[in-house]
Design a protein around this motif. Structure first.
Motif, PDB file in Angstrom:
ATOM      1  N   ALA A   1       0.836  -1.196   0.000  1.00 52.84           N
ATOM      2  CA  ALA A   1       0.000   0.000   0.000  1.00 52.84           C
ATOM      3  C   ALA A   1       0.872   1.248   0.000  1.00 52.84           C
ATOM      4  O   ALA A   1       1.929   1.289   0.626  1.00 52.84           O
ATOM      5  N   VAL A   2       0.412   2.254  -0.721  1.00 53.77           N
ATOM      6  CA  VAL A   2       1.166   3.508  -0.809  1.00 53.77           C
ATOM      7  C   VAL A   2       1.207   4.170   0.563  1.00 53.77           C
ATOM      8  O   VAL A   2       0.183   4.313   1.227  1.00 53.77           O
ATOM      9  N   GLU A   3       2.394   4.546   0.971  1.00 47.77           N
ATOM     10  CA  GLU A   3       2.561   5.170   2.299  1.00 47.77           C
ATOM     11  C   GLU A   3       2.338   6.674   2.192  1.00 47.77           C
ATOM     12  O   GLU A   3       2.899   7.342   1.323  1.00 47.77           O
ATOM     13  N   LYS A   4       1.456   7.176   3.069  1.00 47.84           N
ATOM     14  CA  LYS A   4       1.131   8.595   3.083  1.00 47.84           C
ATOM     15  C   LYS A   4       1.816   9.250   4.279  1.00 47.84           C
ATOM     16  O   LYS A   4       1.791   8.707   5.382  1.00 47.84           O
TER      17      LYS A   4
ATOM     18  N   GLY B   1       5.618   7.090  14.021  1.00 47.58           N
ATOM     19  CA  GLY B   1       5.934   5.779  13.462  1.00 47.58           C
ATOM     20  C   GLY B   1       5.110   5.502  12.233  1.00 47.58           C
ATOM     21  O   GLY B   1       4.464   6.388  11.657  1.00 47.58           O
ATOM     22  N   THR B   2       5.115   4.234  11.797  1.00 49.14           N
ATOM     23  CA  THR B   2       4.362   3.801  10.623  1.00 49.14           C
ATOM     24  C   THR B   2       3.117   3.048  11.078  1.00 49.14           C
ATOM     25  O   THR B   2       3.220   2.054  11.797  1.00 49.14           O
ATOM     26  N   TYR B   3       1.956   3.536  10.633  1.00 52.00           N
ATOM     27  CA  TYR B   3       0.677   2.929  10.995  1.00 52.00           C
ATOM     28  C   TYR B   3       0.076   2.267   9.762  1.00 52.00           C
ATOM     29  O   TYR B   3      -0.031   2.886   8.698  1.00 52.00           O
ATOM     30  N   GLU B   4      -0.293   1.003   9.913  1.00 55.10           N
ATOM     31  CA  GLU B   4      -0.847   0.249   8.786  1.00 55.10           C
ATOM     32  C   GLU B   4      -2.248  -0.256   9.144  1.00 55.10           C
ATOM     33  O   GLU B   4      -2.454  -0.872  10.183  1.00 55.10           O
ATOM     34  N   CYS B   5      -3.201   0.024   8.246  1.00 56.49           N
ATOM     35  CA  CYS B   5      -4.579  -0.459   8.414  1.00 56.49           C
ATOM     36  C   CYS B   5      -4.763  -1.699   7.555  1.00 56.49           C
ATOM     37  O   CYS B   5      -4.522  -1.663   6.346  1.00 56.49           O
ATOM     38  N   GLN B   6      -5.173  -2.796   8.194  1.00 60.24           N
ATOM     39  CA  GLN B   6      -5.347  -4.057   7.481  1.00 60.24           C
ATOM     40  C   GLN B   6      -6.807  -4.489   7.504  1.00 60.24           C
ATOM     41  O   GLN B   6      -7.509  -4.321   8.502  1.00 60.24           O
TER      42      GLN B   6
ATOM     43  N   THR C   1      -4.346   0.818   3.869  1.00 63.24           N
ATOM     44  CA  THR C   1      -3.630   2.099   3.833  1.00 63.24           C
ATOM     45  C   THR C   1      -2.454   2.031   4.793  1.00 63.24           C
ATOM     46  O   THR C   1      -2.437   1.218   5.736  1.00 63.24           O
ATOM     47  N   ARG C   2      -1.461   2.903   4.540  1.00 68.04           N
ATOM     48  CA  ARG C   2      -0.290   2.979   5.424  1.00 68.04           C
ATOM     49  C   ARG C   2       0.066   4.455   5.588  1.00 68.04           C
ATOM     50  O   ARG C   2       0.083   5.217   4.619  1.00 68.04           O
ATOM     51  N   TYR C   3       0.301   4.850   6.835  1.00 61.14           N
ATOM     52  CA  TYR C   3       0.636   6.235   7.153  1.00 61.14           C
ATOM     53  C   TYR C   3       1.987   6.288   7.876  1.00 61.14           C
ATOM     54  O   TYR C   3       2.282   5.444   8.735  1.00 61.14           O
TER      55      TYR C   3
END
Length: 630
Positions: free
Chosen positions: A536-539, A601-606, A617-619
């Motif tokens: 997923a594209v990191e925002k 940090g990096t937050y990823e929604c699965q 999505t990834r933030y």
């Protein structure tokens, strides 16, 4: 799981619905009758009957104006009834009689009336004869249609005979089940006995269905579903409202009919499915809305027809003992057994119930109740709705056969103008799985759903309310996303992945073992795009220390559970974000309150369903110090 919700304006924009009729003054579109082969829909309303030609949407609906006589309206007003909502001819019954006529009944301003409607020619030209009311067929509707436009009742026309459960007087204080001959010079009928509370006690009729019992047509019966105040309670016990099912033989020229009764409580609506050959098992789907100080809500239960027939074949109940309580009857049951239809299956000498011995008739009149109740499959509901701002009041069941299994789609109408679409997937090795597919608001102003009719051939649902009639498509596949995985995980049996989009699946096509396999719903085996979106594209997002920030994430499938993972630094692994005082996992995303520097940090929604998961999505969250903003 939560189902996607659509309001009425979104529905119209999606091109998946069409407003067929509208009324600002409340025409009360109470009765619907659809003919799939000839593509028409008949609608019974206040003082009107409409006929819509479904294949010609631009054609003006045919209309019959059928008001109550003025003197009867005045009499209704003098009796204290409301002139707008009661003192009119509300059409409550529309039943097909043959290919050219429909039998219709209305309340007639508290003087029920019935007549035949002659259908017009099928010509498309404006000069084609329209439908008309056959005036010389006008006759009393007592025992066929209720006096009140609000009273629950049921009616079923088979082979020229109308089976109806309705009130039998102006006040609605007495109700009965009738079988009436609707054609011929004489108005002959049979009914349940009058003033017999142990037969029917304050009943509210819900539905009537002709269900074959054996391979012999003479054994066919009509099953009647209703709720009533139970008479089994003792004199000092609290009375309960129980759901009942009774049955009568469909063979003509009978002297009496035996009604056995079984059930639970709070029946609101029914759906019946009897698959396969005559005498097949079949199921009943019941909508129940119990009323008590403890429980307020609605439930859907599925019953087996085999269990219903077993209860009717079981022991009778009767009163005995010093306290005159209901107990199981263990005495001799006369021959032929009460409830048996006269036919060659049992005794060729018994041509009708007129041939039954007096002993059998006497036993019927005193042993109308069966002892064994019928419990739902699994001894529990398949669907329960509590703590919601609505109550379920209408039910339709659409069964789809899949290989050796089946999939039932329930359409549930509420008292505030919503239609819920719920799937029941039954597997051979496990119980019924409930799948919430969607929730649709079909009325602009909250108002109860009065009737629903399904057209499997057209894949459309017709929904009526006091103020309008809506034609609703069974699917909105475009809402399920743009990948095979999203389409598959939605588990909507009306949708399939066609290689490019999530598209409607024609039920006439042979089912392929791809995303329509709602029982398995395994994208790894059914789709080739499961690897898509794994990166997923990191925002990049920024948050201010000690302020709140929100990270959005929306799942396309209503069956999907959203999970949030976080990595603080390059050397640490992913850990799941849990709900606590500062982190709240919501339907629309993740809310972080009182942002701290260590939250960076990096937050990823699965999206997770069963054993399948993938990132949505990834933030990359960076926290700005509060001092830098001053």
């Amino acid at each position: 799981s939560l189902s996607p919700t659509l309001c009425s304006s979104d529905l119209l924009k999606s091109n998946s619905s069409r407003l067929l009729l509208a009324s600002g003054d409340g025409l009360d579109f109470q009765a619907l009758l659809v003919d799939e082969d000839r593509a028409w829909l008949m609608v019974g309303a206040k003082n009107h009957i409409f006929l819509l030609h479904l294949d010609q949407p631009s054609r003006e609906p045919e209309k019959i104006f059928w008001p109550a006589p003025r003197e009867q309206v005045e009499h209704c007003q003098l009796a204290g009834k409301n002139v707008e909502t009661e003192c009119a001819n509300f059409i409550r019954l529309l039943q097909p009689f043959n290919r050219t006529h429909v039998f219709a009944c209305g309340t007639g301003s508290y003087q029920p009336v019935c007549a035949f409607i002659q259908l017009g020619a099928r010509g498309k030209g404006p000069g084609a004869p329209p439908m008309r009311l056959v005036t010389h067929s006008l006759e009393s509707g007592r025992g066929r249609c209720p006096y009140s436009p609000h009273e629950p009742f049921t009616g079923l026309l088979i082979d020229g005979e109308l089976y109806s459960g309705t009130s039998s007087d102006f006040m609605g204080s007495s109700a009965a089940f009738f079988r009436t001959w609707v054609h011929g010079a004489e108005q002959s009928y049979i009914r349940t006995e009058q003033n017999q509370d142990h037969w029917l006690h304050e009943p509210a009729f819900v539905g009537a269905y002709a269900i074959p019992d054996t391979y012999n047509t003479h054994d066919d019966k009509v099953y009647i579903f209703f709720r009533e105040t139970a008479m089994e309670a003792g004199q000092w016990e609290r009375r309960h409202i129980h759901a009942r099912v009774a049955r009568v033989c469909k063979v003509s020229h009978q002297r009496s009919a035996c009604c056995g009764q079984v059930g639970q409580r709070g029946l609101r609506d029914m759906g019946v499915h009897v698959p396969g050959p005559r005498g097949a098992a079949g199921t009943l789907t019941a909508l129940l809305s119990p009323h008590s100080g403890v429980f307020s809500g609605s439930a859907v239960c599925v019953y087996s027809m085999a269990a219903v027939r077993a209860a009717f074949s079981g022991p009778f109940a009767h009163k005995e003992g010093f306290d005159y309580r209901w107990v199981e009857y263990k005495g001799r049951v006369p021959y032929p057994r009460p409830g048996t239809c006269p036919s060659e299956t049992y005794d060729p000498l018994l041509q009708s119930t007129k041939d039954f011995p007096d002993e059998v008739i006497s036993f019927m009149r005193t042993h109308q109740l069966m002892w064994e109740p019928v419990y739902p499959q699994g001894r529990q509901p398949v669907l329960v709705r509590v703590n919601v701002p609505y109550r379920l009041r209408r039910l339709l069941v659409h069964r789809l056969e899949m290989e050796s299994r089946h999939y039932d789609v329930l359409f549930l109408g509420t008292d505030d103008g919503k239609v819920l679409k719920v799937g029941l997937a039954g597997g051979a090795s496990r119980g019924t799985e409930v799948i919430s597919l969607e929730e649709v608001s079909v009325t602009k102003v909250p108002s109860p759903i009065l009737d629903m009719k399904l057209s499997p051939k057209r894949q459309e649902l017709f929904v009526s309310s006091p103020h309008g009639l809506l034609q609703l498509s069974l699917y909105r596949c475009e809402l399920y996303g743009k990948t095979c995985t999203d389409c598959c995980l939605a588990r909507d049996p009306y949708c399939t992945w066609d290689g490019r989009t999530c598209a409607p699946h024609l039920l006439t096509e042979k089912r392929r073992a791809r995303c329509q396999d709602v029982l398995k719903s395994d994208p790894l085996s059914q789709c080739q795009d499961t690897a898509e979106g794994t990166a997923a594209v990191e925002k990049l997002v920024f948050g201010v220390e000690k302020n709140s920030t929100f990270l959005e994430c929306l799942a396309r499938s209503p069956q999907t559970t959203v999970r949030w993972l976080v990595r603080h630094g390059e050397e640490t692994g992913l850990s799941e974000v849990r709900n606590n005082g500062r982190f709240s996992v919501l339907e629309q995303g993740l809310l972080i309150r009182q942002l701290a520097r260590e939250d960076a940090g990096t937050y990823e929604c699965q999206a997770v369903e069963r054993s399948f998961s993938r990132p949505l999505t990834r933030y990359s969250l960076r926290v700005i110090r509060q001092e830098a903003m001053e």
